[in-house]
Design a protein around this motif. Structure first.
Motif, PDB file in Angstrom:
ATOM      1  N   UNK B 181       0.863  -1.173   0.000  1.00  0.00           N
ATOM      2  CA  UNK B 181       0.000   0.000   0.000  1.00  0.00           C
ATOM      3  C   UNK B 181       0.907   1.232   0.000  1.00  0.00           C
ATOM      4  N   UNK B 182       0.373   2.412  -0.314  1.00  0.00           N
ATOM      5  CA  UNK B 182       1.216   3.616  -0.245  1.00  0.00           C
ATOM      6  C   UNK B 182       1.867   3.755   1.126  1.00  0.00           C
ATOM      7  N   UNK B 183       3.183   4.011   1.106  1.00  0.00           N
ATOM      8  CA  UNK B 183       3.926   3.959   2.377  1.00  0.00           C
ATOM      9  C   UNK B 183       3.968   5.294   3.117  1.00  0.00           C
ATOM     10  N   UNK B 184       3.795   6.398   2.418  1.00  0.00           N
ATOM     11  CA  UNK B 184       3.791   7.745   3.020  1.00  0.00           C
ATOM     12  C   UNK B 184       5.137   8.153   3.609  1.00  0.00           C
ATOM     13  N   UNK B 185       6.199   7.414   3.304  1.00  0.00           N
ATOM     14  CA  UNK B 185       7.516   7.797   3.808  1.00  0.00           C
ATOM     15  C   UNK B 185       8.082   8.904   2.935  1.00  0.00           C
ATOM     16  N   UNK B 186       8.992   9.669   3.534  1.00  0.00           N
ATOM     17  CA  UNK B 186       9.730  10.690   2.806  1.00  0.00           C
ATOM     18  C   UNK B 186      11.211  10.351   2.878  1.00  0.00           C
ATOM     19  N   UNK B 187      11.952  10.838   1.907  1.00  0.00           N
ATOM     20  CA  UNK B 187      13.396  10.636   1.912  1.00  0.00           C
ATOM     21  C   UNK B 187      13.989  11.174   3.216  1.00  0.00           C
ATOM     22  N   UNK B 188      14.791  10.335   3.846  1.00  0.00           N
ATOM     23  CA  UNK B 188      15.408  10.729   5.112  1.00  0.00           C
ATOM     24  C   UNK B 188      14.732  10.149   6.330  1.00  0.00           C
ATOM     25  N   UNK B 189      13.558   9.578   6.162  1.00  0.00           N
ATOM     26  CA  UNK B 189      12.896   8.934   7.290  1.00  0.00           C
ATOM     27  C   UNK B 189      13.651   7.671   7.693  1.00  0.00           C
ATOM     28  N   UNK B 190      13.695   7.422   8.985  1.00  0.00           N
ATOM     29  CA  UNK B 190      14.157   6.128   9.467  1.00  0.00           C
ATOM     30  C   UNK B 190      12.956   5.213   9.598  1.00  0.00           C
ATOM     31  N   UNK B 191      13.069   3.996   9.047  1.00  0.00           N
ATOM     32  CA  UNK B 191      11.994   3.021   9.220  1.00  0.00           C
ATOM     33  C   UNK B 191      12.562   1.788   9.902  1.00  0.00           C
ATOM     34  N   UNK B 192      11.745   1.178  10.710  1.00  0.00           N
ATOM     35  CA  UNK B 192      12.119  -0.099  11.324  1.00  0.00           C
ATOM     36  C   UNK B 192      11.484  -1.192  10.481  1.00  0.00           C
ATOM     37  N   UNK B 193      12.332  -1.998   9.853  1.00  0.00           N
ATOM     38  CA  UNK B 193      11.837  -3.113   9.047  1.00  0.00           C
ATOM     39  C   UNK B 193      11.859  -4.364   9.918  1.00  0.00           C
ATOM     40  N   UNK B 194      10.741  -5.075   9.903  1.00  0.00           N
ATOM     41  CA  UNK B 194      10.632  -6.288  10.734  1.00  0.00           C
ATOM     42  C   UNK B 194       9.933  -7.378   9.945  1.00  0.00           C
ATOM     43  N   UNK B 195      10.353  -8.591  10.174  1.00  0.00           N
ATOM     44  CA  UNK B 195       9.661  -9.741   9.590  1.00  0.00           C
ATOM     45  C   UNK B 195       9.918  -9.968   8.115  1.00  0.00           C
ATOM     46  N   UNK B 196      10.888  -9.264   7.547  1.00  0.00           N
ATOM     47  CA  UNK B 196      11.193  -9.472   6.128  1.00  0.00           C
ATOM     48  C   UNK B 196      12.055 -10.733   6.009  1.00  0.00           C
ATOM     49  N   UNK B 197      11.653 -11.635   5.138  1.00  0.00           N
ATOM     50  CA  UNK B 197      12.316 -12.946   5.082  1.00  0.00           C
ATOM     51  C   UNK B 197      12.966 -13.180   3.727  1.00  0.00           C
ATOM     52  N   UNK B 198      14.060 -13.924   3.768  1.00  0.00           N
ATOM     53  CA  UNK B 198      14.656 -14.454   2.553  1.00  0.00           C
ATOM     54  C   UNK B 198      15.718 -13.607   1.905  1.00  0.00           C
ATOM     55  N   UNK B 199      15.898 -12.389   2.319  1.00  0.00           N
ATOM     56  CA  UNK B 199      16.868 -11.534   1.634  1.00  0.00           C
ATOM     57  C   UNK B 199      18.280 -11.795   2.146  1.00  0.00           C
ATOM     58  N   UNK B 200      19.230 -11.546   1.260  1.00  0.00           N
ATOM     59  CA  UNK B 200      20.647 -11.590   1.626  1.00  0.00           C
ATOM     60  C   UNK B 200      21.279 -10.269   1.225  1.00  0.00           C
ATOM     61  N   UNK B 201      21.799  -9.533   2.166  1.00  0.00           N
ATOM     62  CA  UNK B 201      21.729  -9.783   3.608  1.00  0.00           C
ATOM     63  C   UNK B 201      20.337  -9.465   4.154  1.00  0.00           C
ATOM     64  N   UNK B 202      20.116  -9.826   5.399  1.00  0.00           N
ATOM     65  CA  UNK B 202      18.853  -9.465   6.043  1.00  0.00           C
ATOM     66  C   UNK B 202      18.748  -7.941   6.124  1.00  0.00           C
ATOM     67  N   UNK B 203      17.557  -7.439   5.888  1.00  0.00           N
ATOM     68  CA  UNK B 203      17.385  -5.986   5.940  1.00  0.00           C
ATOM     69  C   UNK B 203      16.563  -5.550   7.152  1.00  0.00           C
ATOM     70  N   UNK B 204      16.212  -6.491   7.996  1.00  0.00           N
ATOM     71  CA  UNK B 204      15.455  -6.119   9.192  1.00  0.00           C
ATOM     72  C   UNK B 204      16.295  -5.206  10.075  1.00  0.00           C
ATOM     73  N   UNK B 205      15.625  -4.283  10.700  1.00  0.00           N
ATOM     74  CA  UNK B 205      16.318  -3.304  11.545  1.00  0.00           C
ATOM     75  C   UNK B 205      16.012  -1.905  11.062  1.00  0.00           C
ATOM     76  N   UNK B 206      16.822  -0.959  11.507  1.00  0.00           N
ATOM     77  CA  UNK B 206      16.584   0.450  11.170  1.00  0.00           C
ATOM     78  C   UNK B 206      17.261   0.791   9.852  1.00  0.00           C
ATOM     79  N   UNK B 207      16.495   1.350   8.935  1.00  0.00           N
ATOM     80  CA  UNK B 207      17.014   1.742   7.633  1.00  0.00           C
ATOM     81  C   UNK B 207      16.520   3.150   7.320  1.00  0.00           C
ATOM     82  N   UNK B 208      17.326   3.875   6.596  1.00  0.00           N
ATOM     83  CA  UNK B 208      16.913   5.219   6.194  1.00  0.00           C
ATOM     84  C   UNK B 208      16.515   5.169   4.728  1.00  0.00           C
ATOM     85  N   UNK B 209      15.341   5.689   4.439  1.00  0.00           N
ATOM     86  CA  UNK B 209      14.735   5.467   3.137  1.00  0.00           C
ATOM     87  C   UNK B 209      14.980   6.635   2.192  1.00  0.00           C
TER      88      UNK B 209
END
Lengths: 83, 328
Positions: B181-209
């Motif tokens: 769905x539309x995320x409503x984030x803006x460039x520079x926001x910190x987001x906490x990613x949780x429960x994302x599976x299968x990626x290498x490397x894992x991206x769960x945690x705090x990321x700046x978008x």
């Protein structure tokens, strides 16, 4: 019958991704843990910074890669007034 | 509904002076918007429009007291000077709301004496600077004797943002995240990613978008195997913050100065300097409001340090923050 050795295409070598560690970064500002213990002073290597914190600190410019150009410390905040 | 009584008033600080004990009534801050009538000739009723200018006023009634560091010391000869004030009506407890501000405080200060009554002190302030309402106390007003901080109990920004479902992360550097769905984030926001599976490397945690469009944003991670699922929740706030530090009684006892900082953290694990107030050297009382353009990470805390070496130091200290935008 001569046997020929079949030439095989060389498999592309996949370089393992090496994630930077704390040692690769230098603190731009003072960093501490939740207990108040100093992890790195400005200019120090970030060996003691937990690896899970490196991402946001680097993305915010509060730490920089050691071989990166020196960053300007966050001096953007302004004083409105004192008394 | 929560009701508050006079015992709820945590402090009233003006320029580092704590005046709560001699004040019996406090009104304000009244914040008013300047208007100008926009109608021309031929109209019967005025049509006021806001000019964009606001002003604030505070009024206090209380007892006259010329004790050291009481109201008379705080108010005499202080007209038309820069003052910092802070008022906590919900209690003197970290995490409680308070209002604060700084600026030219054109104050009227009057001593009133009457037959059969204690002398009263009446003060009115007209504040030309910004008023920050519903700021949060990081360090409750109180005495500190040694270096310290509140990082063990930081103030969470109270995020109320909805978690946005992630559809996938792309194989790319930076990886592009597709949301359901539309995320409503803006460039520079910190987001906490949780429960994302299968990626290498894992991206769960705090990321700046970095915002790409309504349903795509990138994160600075070199993803070599894409993943799916999970959520992203914004944890930082935009548009910066105003912070206040107020120092009352100060005994340096040989130390060079008192340094006060506000620090923030995306994860509550590692804290970094957000801003540093002007050092306090013990000459008079001190209070300061500083702003930072942000973004401000999820957790905020106060930090103080008696610089140098000395004996039995102490300081009456309060630190607070007002995030200039909440989480939507």
């Amino acid at each position: 019958m001569s046997s020929k050795t079949r030439k095989t295409a060389t498999e592309p070598t996949v370089e393992p991704t090496v994630e930077p560690t704390g040692h690769d970064y230098v603190a731009v500002v003072s960093l501490t843990n939740a207990e108040g213990g100093l992890l790195a002073a400005p200019g120090d290597r970030c060996d003691q910074v937990p690896i899970e914190s490196l991402g946001w600190l680097a993305q915010r410019g509060r730490i920089v890669l050691a071989d990166a150009p020196p960053a300007v410390s966050e001096a953007t905040n302004e004083s409105e007034a004192t008394s | 509904m929560t009701m508050y009584g006079s015992d709820s008033v945590g402090f009233f600080l003006v320029g580092g002076y704590e005046l709560k004990g001699v004040i019996t009534e406090l009104e304000g801050p009244f914040i008013s918007s300047a208007t100008e009538d926009s109608n021309g000739l031929g109209t019967q009723w005025p049509v006021p429009l806001a000019t964009g200018m606001r002003s604030a006023e505070l009024k206090q009634n209380g007892f006259f007291d010329d004790a050291t560091n009481s109201i008379h010391a705080a108010m005499k000869n202080q007209q038309d000077v820069q003052r910092v004030f802070a008022v906590a009506l919900h209690g003197n407890v970290a995490g409680k709301l308070m209002d604060f501000g700084a600026g030219g405080m054109a104050s009227k200060y009057t001593r009133v004496s009457g037959r059969g009554t204690l002398h009263k002190a009446v003060a009115e302030y007209r504040i030309s600077g910004a008023i920050y309402q519903d700021g949060v106390i990081l360090k409750a007003l109180g005495s500190v004797a040694v270096d310290g901080d509140t990082q063990g109990a930081p103030i969470d920004n109270g995020i109320a943002a909805a978690a946005v479902a992630i559809t996938s992360s792309s194989v790319a550097n930076p990886s592009i995240i597709l949301t359901a769905v539309p995320h409503l984030f803006e460039t520079g926001d910190t987001v906490a990613i949780a429960g994302h599976a299968g990626s290498t490397p894992a991206i769960n945690g705090n990321q700046i978008v970095t915002k790409i469009d309504a349903t795509h944003f990138s994160i600075p991670v070199n993803v070599t195997v894409g993943g799916a699922g999970g959520t992203a929740t914004r944890t930082s706030t935009r548009n910066g913050a105003a912070c206040i530090a107020s120092v009352g009684d100060l005994v340096l006892a040989g130390f060079t100065n008192l340094t006060i900082k506000v620090r923030d953290s995306a994860d509550g694990v590692t804290f970094a300097d957000l801003l540093t107030f002007a050092v306090v050297t013990g000459v008079g009382r001190a209070a300061e409001v500083k702003t930072d353009p942000g973004p401000i990470e999820r957790y905020a805390a106060a930090w103080w340090d008696f610089t140098g070496a000395g004996g039995a130091s102490s300081a009456e200290l309060m630190v607070g923050i007002k995030r200039l935008e909440g989480v939507s």
